[in-house]
Design a protein around this motif. Structure first.
Motif, short mmCIF file in Angstrom:
data_model
loop_
_atom_site.label_atom_id
_atom_site.label_comp_id
_atom_site.label_asym_id
_atom_site.label_seq_id
_atom_site.Cartn_x
_atom_site.Cartn_y
_atom_site.Cartn_z
N ASP A 44 45.97 36.06 37.82
CA ASP A 44 45.92 37.50 38.06
C ASP A 44 44.48 37.95 37.87
OD1 ASP A 44 45.44 38.50 35.32
OD2 ASP A 44 47.55 38.13 34.90
N GLN A 71 48.21 33.27 44.80
CA GLN A 71 48.29 34.66 45.26
C GLN A 71 47.60 34.75 46.63
OE1 GLN A 71 48.85 37.74 46.36
NE2 GLN A 71 49.31 38.31 44.23
N LEU A 100 53.27 33.13 45.14
CA LEU A 100 53.47 34.51 44.74
C LEU A 100 53.50 35.43 45.95
CD1 LEU A 100 50.94 34.76 41.76
CD2 LEU A 100 53.33 34.00 41.70
N GLY A 103 52.66 40.53 41.94
CA GLY A 103 51.72 40.51 40.83
C GLY A 103 51.69 41.90 40.24
N THR A 124 53.73 36.00 52.43
CA THR A 124 53.72 34.74 51.69
C THR A 124 54.44 33.64 52.46
OG1 THR A 124 53.58 35.87 49.55
CG2 THR A 124 54.44 33.63 49.52
#
Length: 331
Positions: A44, A71, A100, A103, A124
């Motif tokens: 993150d 991500q 992911l 988030g 994704t």
């Protein structure tokens, strides 16, 4: 019955920089010694990049697979594929991928990404198809809604035996659909054991994300649990603030429950609701916790992603619980 256990890597925000590499190395070695398949490495905006951490995990162990959180907003799918193939080329080791879609909402907005929840899972899905097609050795041409590539190939190629295992959150309908489309194991934050919502519809096997604190005596387990995760007002307020800006399906689902927990109730949301961690905990004596875990196994859970272990002894306690749960289901 085979169960894949993944531990979780310490977060850089929780460990001073001078000690972080050693902390990663320690937990990776404990996890391998405990028989874990791999170790989840978070990503993150507030953490060090997961790929150097994955290399640290590989260098500290002989078989443990880093489960790298990916991500799509952070990098092109080709870059993910080259990271996987490069680590395989350098070390002969597999890297697993936790794909992911979301988030922290404010992290995404800071990056200029205001894509709504279900559309992020569509993105994704496209992203994962490109990554996995490249890793399987295909020449990829794709004109999608989110990504376009033309005759793209991966070099160095990835040995087929090192193809990543895929995990993806399956708590929401959009997440489950995306996981099934790309062949990922859908991972759920489990409901209490007496409820039926943990197993995704139409899925034989899935994963769960939980923490476990178990001891020979229930009272000792709860003492350890409250020592590790003491309740505090500030944590509860932080959780409420995070909840107010989150569009996460599982976040809302767990936040609406009573914390539970106690001598007759191994399922505990106290750490989650006081912003100490992001999953339910099972707490109690070995038999109590093993009985709950066995219920999830009966529903089809075959992958268990554990919270960050506090010590190698904690992983041994968890191993005892996993063995008892498996044995209870053996004909």
């Amino acid at each position: 019955m085979t169960i894949q256990l993944y531990s979780t890597c310490p977060q850089s925000k929780d460990v001073p920089a001078g000690r972080y590499r050693a902390a990663v190395t320690d937990v990776a070695r404990w996890s391998e010694e405990a028989g874990c398949t791999g170790m989840l490495v978070y990503t993150d905006n507030g953490l060090v990049d997961p790929w150097p951490v994955a290399q640290t995990v590989i260098e500290a162990t002989t078989s443990l697979a880093p489960l790298v959180a990916v991500q799509p907003v952070y990098m092109h799918p080709y870059t993910v594929a080259t990271q996987v193939s490069s680590l395989a080329y350098l070390h002969g080791r597999a890297v697993h991928l936790n794909m992911l879609a979301g988030g922290f909402r404010n992290d995404l907005l800071a990056l200029g990404d205001a894509t709504e929840h279900d559309r992020r899972y569509e993105r994704t899905t496209e992203y994962t198809h490109i990554v996995m097609d490249l890793l399987r050795g295909a020449t990829v041409t794709r004109a999608g809604e989110h990504y376009t590539v033309d005759r793209l190939r991966l070099d160095p190629p990835l040995p087929p035996e090192l193809l990543p295992e895929l995990l993806m959150s399956g708590s929401s309908p959009a997440g489950l659909a995306a996981a099934l489309e790309v062949g990922a194991t859908p991972v759920r934050y489990p409901e209490p054991p007496g409820e039926t919502g943990t197993r995704p519809d139409g899925v034989d096997r899935f994963g769960i994300r939980i923490g476990i604190i178990a001891r020979p005596r229930s009272a000792d387990a709860w003492e350890a649990a409250h020592a590790r995760f003491p309740a505090d007002r500030a944590g509860r307020i932080t959780h409420r603030v995070a909840m107010s800006v989150s569009d996460s399906h599982w976040h809302r689902q767990l936040s609406g429950r009573d914390a539970g927990g106690g001598p007759a109730d191994p399922y505990w949301l106290g750490p989650f609701q006081h912003y100490k961690t992001f999953c339910p905990y099972l707490v109690g004596d070995y038999d109590e916790v093993a009985a709950v875990l066995a219920r999830y196994l009966e529903q089809g859970a075959r992958t268990v992603v554990l919270d960050i272990p506090e010590s190698p002894a904690e992983l041994k306690h968890i191993g005892t619980v996993a063995d008892l749960a498996r044995e209870s289901l053996t004909p």
